[in-house]
Design a protein around this motif. Sequence first.
Motif, PDB file in Angstrom:
ATOM      1  N   VAL A  33      27.906  76.178  15.598  1.00 24.69           N
ATOM      2  CA  VAL A  33      26.545  75.636  15.603  1.00 24.69           C
ATOM      3  C   VAL A  33      26.409  74.546  14.546  1.00 24.69           C
ATOM      4  O   VAL A  33      25.797  73.506  14.791  1.00 24.69           O
ATOM      5  CB  VAL A  33      25.512  76.765  15.376  1.00 24.69           C
ATOM      6  N   ALA A  34      26.980  74.780  13.376  1.00 24.92           N
ATOM      7  CA  ALA A  34      26.909  73.773  12.310  1.00 24.92           C
ATOM      8  C   ALA A  34      27.575  72.471  12.741  1.00 24.92           C
ATOM      9  O   ALA A  34      27.031  71.379  12.522  1.00 24.92           O
ATOM     10  CB  ALA A  34      27.565  74.311  11.042  1.00 24.92           C
ATOM     11  N   LEU A  35      28.751  72.574  13.364  1.00 23.22           N
ATOM     12  CA  LEU A  35      29.453  71.365  13.799  1.00 23.22           C
ATOM     13  C   LEU A  35      28.709  70.645  14.918  1.00 23.22           C
ATOM     14  O   LEU A  35      28.567  69.423  14.897  1.00 23.22           O
ATOM     15  CB  LEU A  35      30.870  71.715  14.265  1.00 23.22           C
ATOM     16  N   LEU A  36      28.242  71.399  15.900  1.00 25.34           N
ATOM     17  CA  LEU A  36      27.589  70.780  17.054  1.00 25.34           C
ATOM     18  C   LEU A  36      26.199  70.248  16.738  1.00 25.34           C
ATOM     19  O   LEU A  36      25.733  69.313  17.381  1.00 25.34           O
ATOM     20  CB  LEU A  36      27.512  71.776  18.214  1.00 25.34           C
ATOM     21  N   SER A  37      25.536  70.822  15.752  1.00 25.68           N
ATOM     22  CA  SER A  37      24.163  70.407  15.489  1.00 25.68           C
ATOM     23  C   SER A  37      24.033  69.337  14.418  1.00 25.68           C
ATOM     24  O   SER A  37      22.999  68.670  14.354  1.00 25.68           O
ATOM     25  CB  SER A  37      23.312  71.620  15.100  1.00 25.68           C
ATOM     26  N   SER A  38      25.045  69.158  13.586  1.00 30.53           N
ATOM     27  CA  SER A  38      24.874  68.154  12.540  1.00 30.53           C
ATOM     28  C   SER A  38      26.106  67.288  12.294  1.00 30.53           C
ATOM     29  O   SER A  38      26.003  66.073  12.259  1.00 30.53           O
ATOM     30  CB  SER A  38      24.436  68.823  11.228  1.00 30.53           C
ATOM     31  N   VAL A  39      27.244  67.876  12.132  1.00 28.63           N
ATOM     32  CA  VAL A  39      28.434  67.108  11.746  1.00 28.63           C
ATOM     33  C   VAL A  39      28.831  66.117  12.841  1.00 28.63           C
ATOM     34  O   VAL A  39      29.005  64.922  12.576  1.00 28.63           O
ATOM     35  CB  VAL A  39      29.603  68.052  11.406  1.00 28.63           C
ATOM     36  N   ILE A  40      28.972  66.587  14.063  1.00 29.73           N
ATOM     37  CA  ILE A  40      29.403  65.710  15.154  1.00 29.73           C
ATOM     38  C   ILE A  40      28.348  64.646  15.468  1.00 29.73           C
ATOM     39  O   ILE A  40      28.684  63.455  15.540  1.00 29.73           O
ATOM     40  CB  ILE A  40      29.796  66.530  16.398  1.00 29.73           C
ATOM     41  N   PRO A  41      27.060  65.001  15.624  1.00 33.91           N
ATOM     42  CA  PRO A  41      26.072  63.945  15.884  1.00 33.91           C
ATOM     43  C   PRO A  41      25.985  62.914  14.758  1.00 33.91           C
ATOM     44  O   PRO A  41      25.865  61.715  15.024  1.00 33.91           O
ATOM     45  CB  PRO A  41      24.748  64.711  16.023  1.00 33.91           C
ATOM     46  N   TYR A  42      26.071  63.363  13.502  1.00 31.27           N
ATOM     47  CA  TYR A  42      26.003  62.432  12.386  1.00 31.27           C
ATOM     48  C   TYR A  42      27.200  61.484  12.405  1.00 31.27           C
ATOM     49  O   TYR A  42      27.059  60.279  12.196  1.00 31.27           O
ATOM     50  CB  TYR A  42      25.946  63.210  11.062  1.00 31.27           C
ATOM     51  N   SER A  43      28.378  62.020  12.692  1.00 28.00           N
ATOM     52  CA  SER A  43      29.576  61.179  12.763  1.00 28.00           C
ATOM     53  C   SER A  43      29.460  60.157  13.890  1.00 28.00           C
ATOM     54  O   SER A  43      29.819  58.983  13.716  1.00 28.00           O
ATOM     55  CB  SER A  43      30.817  62.039  12.993  1.00 28.00           C
ATOM     56  N   LEU A  44      28.951  60.595  15.031  1.00 30.65           N
ATOM     57  CA  LEU A  44      28.774  59.667  16.152  1.00 30.65           C
ATOM     58  C   LEU A  44      27.724  58.605  15.840  1.00 30.65           C
ATOM     59  O   LEU A  44      27.879  57.440  16.221  1.00 30.65           O
ATOM     60  CB  LEU A  44      28.406  60.435  17.420  1.00 30.65           C
ATOM     61  N   ASP A  45      26.655  58.994  15.133  1.00 30.55           N
ATOM     62  CA  ASP A  45      25.633  58.016  14.728  1.00 30.55           C
ATOM     63  C   ASP A  45      26.229  56.954  13.814  1.00 30.55           C
ATOM     64  O   ASP A  45      25.950  55.758  13.957  1.00 30.55           O
ATOM     65  CB  ASP A  45      24.467  58.709  14.023  1.00 30.55           C
TER      66      ASP A  45
END
Length: 106
Positions: A33-45
């Motif tokens: 949940v931590a990766l899918l909700s913040s880390v991955i979207p932030y990296s893609l942004d």
Amino acid sequence: GMTVAALVAVPFGVADSGTALIQPWVLVAGLGVALLSSVIPYSLDLEALRKIPPRVFGILMSLEPAMAALIGLIVLQESLHWSQWIAVLCVVAASAGATRGARLDV
């Protein structure tokens, strides 16, 4: 932000669930949940911000609430009140207007 949220939320979770939170599958699910909700979207942004102009990125970011409302409607079968749909339409209209204005500046 995630660290502070975890430090605030974990004591309440442990008080309510005890050692059930320390089970491996719960920890793996929490990490997912931590990766899918913040880390991955932030990296893609950040990657998108490198490739497109900041003004266009800002416009696309302003459309995220509208997309979240649509996904909630379709996937989660949630419904919004009519005033909330008007608010979503206002955000979309403002984004469209900013996009149109951005084309004139180029």
